[in-house]
Design a protein around this motif. Structure first.
Motif, PDB file in Angstrom:
ATOM      1  N   ARG A  10     -15.635  -1.975 -18.584  1.00  0.00           N
ATOM      2  CA  ARG A  10     -16.378  -1.226 -19.561  1.00  0.00           C
ATOM      3  C   ARG A  10     -16.062   0.238 -19.306  1.00  0.00           C
ATOM      4  N   ASN A  11     -15.165   0.789 -20.144  1.00  0.00           N
ATOM      5  CA  ASN A  11     -14.707   2.176 -19.945  1.00  0.00           C
ATOM      6  C   ASN A  11     -14.332   2.462 -18.501  1.00  0.00           C
ATOM      7  N   ARG A  13     -15.028   0.888 -15.778  1.00  0.00           N
ATOM      8  CA  ARG A  13     -15.814   0.282 -14.708  1.00  0.00           C
ATOM      9  C   ARG A  13     -15.506  -1.207 -14.699  1.00  0.00           C
ATOM     10  N   PHE A  23      -9.024  -9.355 -25.276  1.00  0.00           N
ATOM     11  CA  PHE A  23      -9.092  -8.999 -26.682  1.00  0.00           C
ATOM     12  C   PHE A  23      -7.898  -9.652 -27.348  1.00  0.00           C
ATOM     13  N   ALA A 302     -12.494 -15.766 -25.963  1.00  0.00           N
ATOM     14  CA  ALA A 302     -13.211 -14.757 -26.739  1.00  0.00           C
ATOM     15  C   ALA A 302     -13.657 -13.642 -25.801  1.00  0.00           C
ATOM     16  N   PRO A 303     -13.952 -12.482 -26.362  1.00  0.00           N
ATOM     17  CA  PRO A 303     -14.430 -11.387 -25.514  1.00  0.00           C
ATOM     18  C   PRO A 303     -15.708 -11.790 -24.784  1.00  0.00           C
ATOM     19  N   GLY A 304     -15.826 -11.339 -23.564  1.00  0.00           N
ATOM     20  CA  GLY A 304     -17.024 -11.648 -22.797  1.00  0.00           C
ATOM     21  C   GLY A 304     -16.909 -12.968 -22.062  1.00  0.00           C
ATOM     22  N   TYR A 305     -15.877 -13.729 -22.353  1.00  0.00           N
ATOM     23  CA  TYR A 305     -15.633 -14.983 -21.633  1.00  0.00           C
ATOM     24  C   TYR A 305     -14.542 -14.718 -20.598  1.00  0.00           C
TER      25      TYR A 305
ATOM     26  N   ASP B 159     -20.085   2.123 -23.874  1.00  0.00           N
ATOM     27  CA  ASP B 159     -20.544   1.989 -22.493  1.00  0.00           C
ATOM     28  C   ASP B 159     -21.321   3.203 -22.009  1.00  0.00           C
ATOM     29  N   ASP B 161     -24.403   5.198 -20.384  1.00  0.00           N
ATOM     30  CA  ASP B 161     -25.145   4.894 -19.145  1.00  0.00           C
ATOM     31  C   ASP B 161     -26.449   4.150 -19.407  1.00  0.00           C
ATOM     32  N   HIS B 164     -25.810   0.518 -20.481  1.00  0.00           N
ATOM     33  CA  HIS B 164     -25.158  -0.195 -19.369  1.00  0.00           C
ATOM     34  C   HIS B 164     -26.190  -0.577 -18.298  1.00  0.00           C
ATOM     35  N   ILE B 167     -28.653  -3.298 -19.649  1.00  0.00           N
ATOM     36  CA  ILE B 167     -28.018  -4.622 -19.747  1.00  0.00           C
ATOM     37  C   ILE B 167     -27.819  -5.209 -18.350  1.00  0.00           C
ATOM     38  N   ASP B 168     -27.463  -4.370 -17.405  1.00  0.00           N
ATOM     39  CA  ASP B 168     -27.263  -4.870 -16.037  1.00  0.00           C
ATOM     40  C   ASP B 168     -28.521  -5.534 -15.474  1.00  0.00           C
ATOM     41  N   ILE B 171     -28.216  -8.972 -16.763  1.00  0.00           N
ATOM     42  CA  ILE B 171     -27.086  -9.725 -16.185  1.00  0.00           C
ATOM     43  C   ILE B 171     -27.405 -10.128 -14.759  1.00  0.00           C
ATOM     44  N   ALA B 190     -15.619  -6.646 -30.360  1.00  0.00           N
ATOM     45  CA  ALA B 190     -15.163  -7.270 -29.114  1.00  0.00           C
ATOM     46  C   ALA B 190     -15.749  -6.533 -27.911  1.00  0.00           C
ATOM     47  N   ALA B 191     -15.735  -5.218 -27.982  1.00  0.00           N
ATOM     48  CA  ALA B 191     -16.257  -4.428 -26.862  1.00  0.00           C
ATOM     49  C   ALA B 191     -17.768  -4.603 -26.738  1.00  0.00           C
ATOM     50  N   ARG B 193     -19.468  -7.350 -27.544  1.00  0.00           N
ATOM     51  CA  ARG B 193     -19.671  -8.664 -26.911  1.00  0.00           C
ATOM     52  C   ARG B 193     -19.356  -8.593 -25.421  1.00  0.00           C
ATOM     53  N   LEU B 194     -18.282  -7.905 -25.126  1.00  0.00           N
ATOM     54  CA  LEU B 194     -17.848  -7.767 -23.734  1.00  0.00           C
ATOM     55  C   LEU B 194     -18.897  -7.029 -22.907  1.00  0.00           C
ATOM     56  N   GLY B 195     -19.628  -6.166 -23.567  1.00  0.00           N
ATOM     57  CA  GLY B 195     -20.656  -5.399 -22.864  1.00  0.00           C
ATOM     58  C   GLY B 195     -21.882  -6.229 -22.511  1.00  0.00           C
ATOM     59  N   GLY B 216     -17.029 -15.249 -30.398  1.00  0.00           N
ATOM     60  CA  GLY B 216     -17.826 -15.863 -29.327  1.00  0.00           C
ATOM     61  C   GLY B 216     -19.285 -15.453 -29.343  1.00  0.00           C
ATOM     62  N   HIS B 218     -23.185 -15.875 -30.795  1.00  0.00           N
ATOM     63  CA  HIS B 218     -24.151 -16.727 -31.492  1.00  0.00           C
ATOM     64  C   HIS B 218     -24.599 -16.016 -32.765  1.00  0.00           C
ATOM     65  N   ARG B 291     -30.279 -24.409 -27.067  1.00  0.00           N
ATOM     66  CA  ARG B 291     -29.062 -24.221 -26.269  1.00  0.00           C
ATOM     67  C   ARG B 291     -28.693 -22.745 -26.163  1.00  0.00           C
TER      68      ARG B 291
END
Lengths: 558, 558
Positions: A10-11, A13, A23, A302-305, B159, B161, B164, B167-168, B171, B190-191, B193-195, B216, B218, B291
């Protein structure tokens, strides 16, 4: 197609908890996003890496790091394993070894805590015994994701204290509870599911698959090196509109099959042959498996996987052209491309402790009375099937006080010796085993791994036992006074060699064995003699057992 | 069909962690298993209770326990709520109230920690501010299952601060991260989702649904009391072979709709009308929702699953004939059958703190220069849509130093006043708002809930503000010098009455409002005036803002 693989940053990190991701863009499409690596897929398909929902590493006779080398080229990138073989032999320390060694592999190896060590405590003498405390200790280890196949289904549906307390360890941690419920049906199946276990990989019929799915149970379609009724299982779910709760597993795969036939991809191939579409079969082996375990970052490209994926020519379980784990290339065209193998130098304790064994006499079967003959319950395979066995009464001669089978070439002795120092052992007679001479012995003997030997002559059996005592456990054949073993120095269960060498050694010993038998006896033929969860006659170190009623039976009549 | 409901007891032990469950047997089939209760389904269907994957309780203007009474008769048995309205007004204490009050209800109410309190910190003055610390504190409360709609998508994909670190917190606890990404696409999606965020309920087009599923994510199909583009959304997924990652939500539902139209069942009905089969629509609203959240014990009628279920005549979102929660009957034929309502006596602090407001003059718009007219950016709805707004420049007369709209019946003043004591406020001019006379004011004003008032005359606006100050926040209309409010004593957001009373009171006030407008102005028309995540012109207490560029704009020209 060209895949650009970007690190999951993420940027700038890098967050360990997600790993690499992807991607899906063409090279050069986003010049502001420099690709970490570029791999030319040449127009093929990019699909997720396969996930094996249930397997025993020990069955391949390889340690986890070498299993990784053998499995990755087939496109499997995650396995969920039950180390209950080594757990029975070495206890919690055995589990720790499997976890530690798996860390050396590129293959993601999640471990489940063995639930049934030993399988059925009252019927045999064993070494390790996992109660709630031990299971809890394992569940708290890194990479442990649940409780493994909860085989004591009677203990679950009757709510026995042992299974209740073990399952509670998983429930209070919110972890996955893997089931194992062969032939369980009706209200017992409902009670089993209600007790916690959420999956099953033991269906024998299409009807069982249907009933289990309707009962809210994940069905793991299995094709192993030992059992393959996949076509039947697929018939039970092929026409269901939704297969959300269907996934795939291999359970037990031998080194030879890993060398030549494949791993999860083999099951995918068979599922496609049985009438499931290629896309759907792949989904069962990827997305559905991930969802079953609650792995939110696996099972999709997919992203995030996590970037566990493979490039394939066709969507039918073919061998992948390339395999990636966390975005790194690990195999190409069937060849592992990771670091070379360096044989480990693990030093394992000798757990073969059989102090009472001094001579061939220890392998003779003493008659209970002084007559010339004795009526005895002889074990026979049911319908030619060595897994399920019945007994029949035979009248056999007694010579010098011992039951004598020398006049019956279709009989062998079978002795099961506790290998953990209790001194207990049982000798029985087995009809139609298929061994013509010599002895076949093994400390691989599910699940307690007591020493089990089938033999025509007590002298050969003694040599086999002595050999196994010296080499700290293994499989052993004795012919003409000569003992042969493929080296399995890791708890007597696993080699430290790579797959090709393991397969070659096993094959060489099997060839020798074939010359002593009717050709139908495998090296592991004695390994299922003592498994008390089989619903037929079994032999444990404490006696003959009817697995269905879970009761000891009398060997001699009159 | 007759259902026998058994308590989830393992041989007499009741385990709190699973709750009641069911065995599906005919009465009398297993006499050894006495049914705890028997309910005659009379041949109808038994399906799981619906799960709402995203909603705000506050939108119904009822406290959680009364929402439960209103929702259960429609077959919804679990809701996942984002209490960000009360979070903005009262901070963490507001979340705690929602959780505590929900415990009085039969409806299972899971809560997600609001992620964006305030929505966009730099553009407005607010009260509560949730950083990682506050979100972490909420995540550790009972019944909190994740982080709620992560609306600051720019903060995620760039991303920042703040996002981030928030979300952490999710996670590191392995919790569900709910997304919210309207119009986000391509590499930004994509970014995003990735975040971390794994879902979205904000799609406007079929193409957005397709892209999000491929990414990816839901997709929660939404039909709310405010937005209903369900037909379009269904077109984006109707023909997909797998809809594993599609579920249903209501987001915002008004009391009147809960009284007459339904809840999740309404969305199911619309999905069926849009071409999804009844069984599949029900699956989206039950199994798939469970699910998505990782609720392994919800979404199916099977052993080991919580006995949240409903009996329905047809599989199309009809009102259920009976609804059960944890095996207990809670509603029949549209009527809640639980305990009678007893109005709460919660004593909430008055958070309406507007010390600078003394007189009608505080609601006049001062001209920046001394001329007879002034050129001003006037807000106008885009294509008649009050949610998205643009500006146009008008030249308006100035009278006694203030901008005068008396000659323009199509204009109103709009003032947004910080209601948390900062003293900041902004007055703007709005064209085609639809109010002919008097004032419409509200402290419900997404998401910061500053006091927002639209008015023709400053005197009426002052009376409205005074009324809202006295009653601790509410919605208020002023006509002919008379103020009317439907009582919303809980943080100025919710009533303590039951649904029918809330709906009746809202309807009565709405009727009064209709007499003052062109008939298109709802009581909450001012509530979306100040929401800085809308991609059009908004008014906050600190000025006019372009929501798309997230920049302040100058109100006056020249």
């Amino acid at each position: 197609m060209t895949i650009c693989i970007y690190n999951n940053q993420r940027n700038g990190r890098c967050d360990d908890h997600i790993g690499a991701s992807i991607f899906r863009y063409q090279v050069g499409e986003h010049p502001e996003l420099p690709a970490k690596s570029v791999y030319d897929g040449q127009g093929r398909y990019l699909i997720p890496g396969y996930i094996d929902t249930h397997m025993h590493v020990e069955s391949a006779m390889m340690i986890p790091e070498n299993l990784s080398r053998a499995i990755l080229p087939w496109g499997t990138t995650t396995i969920c394993t039950d180390p209950h073989e080594i757990g029975n032999v070495m206890g919690v320390e055995g589990i720790r070894f499997m976890l530690d060694n798996a860390k050396k592999s590129a293959l993601q190896q999640y471990v489940l805590a063995p639930s049934c060590v030993p399988a059925v405590p009252k019927l045999e003498s064993t070494s390790a015994s996992f109660g709630a405390k031990e299971v809890g200790e394992i569940l708290d280890m890194d990479d442990v994701v649940g409780i493994a196949e909860i085989m004591d289904f009677v203990g679950v549906y009757q709510d026995g204290d042992r299974m209740h307390s073990i399952i509670d360890e998983g429930i209070k941690r919110g972890m996955y509870l893997q089931g194992h419920a062969p032939y369980v049906s009706g209200k017992e199946l409902a009670a089993y599911r209600l007790g916690g276990p959420c999956s099953d990989h033991e269906s024998a019929t299409a009807e069982e698959v249907v009933e289990k799915l309707r009962c809210g149970i994940h069905v793991n379609l299995r094709a192993s090196s030992l059992i393959d009724n996949l076509k039947t299982l697929v018939a039970g779910c092929r026409n269901h509109q939704w297969k959300d709760m269907v996934s795939i597993c291999t359970d037990d795969v031998h080194a030879k099959d890993l060398l030549t036939v494949g791993h999860i991809n083999k099951v995918v191939r068979k599922a496609v042959q049985a009438g499931i579409s290629g896309c759907e079969a792949i989904k069962l082996a990827t997305f559905n498996a991930a969802r079953e375990y609650g792995f939110d970052d696996l099972g999709a490209v997919a992203p995030g996987y996590i970037a566990d994926m493979q490039i394939v020519d066709t969507l039918d379980g073919c061998q992948p052209a390339a395999v990636f784990v966390e975005g790194r290339l690990v195999a190409e065209n069937g060849a592992y491309t990771g670091p070379d193998h360096k044989e480990g130098d693990y030093d394992f304790p000798n757990t073969v402790n059989i102090p009472q064994i001094y001579s061939a006499d220890d392998f003779r079967l003493k008659a209970p009375t002084s007559g010339d003959t004795v009526k005895i319950q002889v074990i026979v395979p049911r319908d030619g099937n060595r897994v399920l066995r019945d007994t029949q009464v035979m009248e056999l001669p007694v010579k010098d006080g011992y039951v004598d089978i020398s006049g019956h070439p279709d009989l062998v002795y079978v002795t099961v010796i506790n290998r953990y120092g209790t001194g207990t052992q049982t000798t029985a007679i087995y009809k139609y085993f298929g061994l013509n001479r010599g002895a076949l012995a093994s400390t691989i003997s599910h699940d307690s791994h007591n020493l089990t030997v089938a033999y025509r002559s007590p002298e050969d059996a003694y040599l086999a036992a002595e050999t196994l005592r010296e080499c700290a456990g293994d499989v052993c054949i004795v012919d003409n006074g000569e003992a042969t073993t493929p080296p399995l120095p890791v708890a007597g269960l696993m080699s430290q060699m790579i797959c090709a060498d393991v397969a070659a050694q096993i094959e060489a010993v099997q060839k020798k064995l074939d010359s002593m038998t009717d050709g139908t006896v495998t090296l592991l033929a004695t390994a299922i003699m003592a498994l008390p969860v089989l619903p037929g006659i079994i032999i444990t170190d404490r006696g003959l057992v009817d697995g269905l009623s879970q009761q000891f039976i009398e060997q001699f009549e009159g």
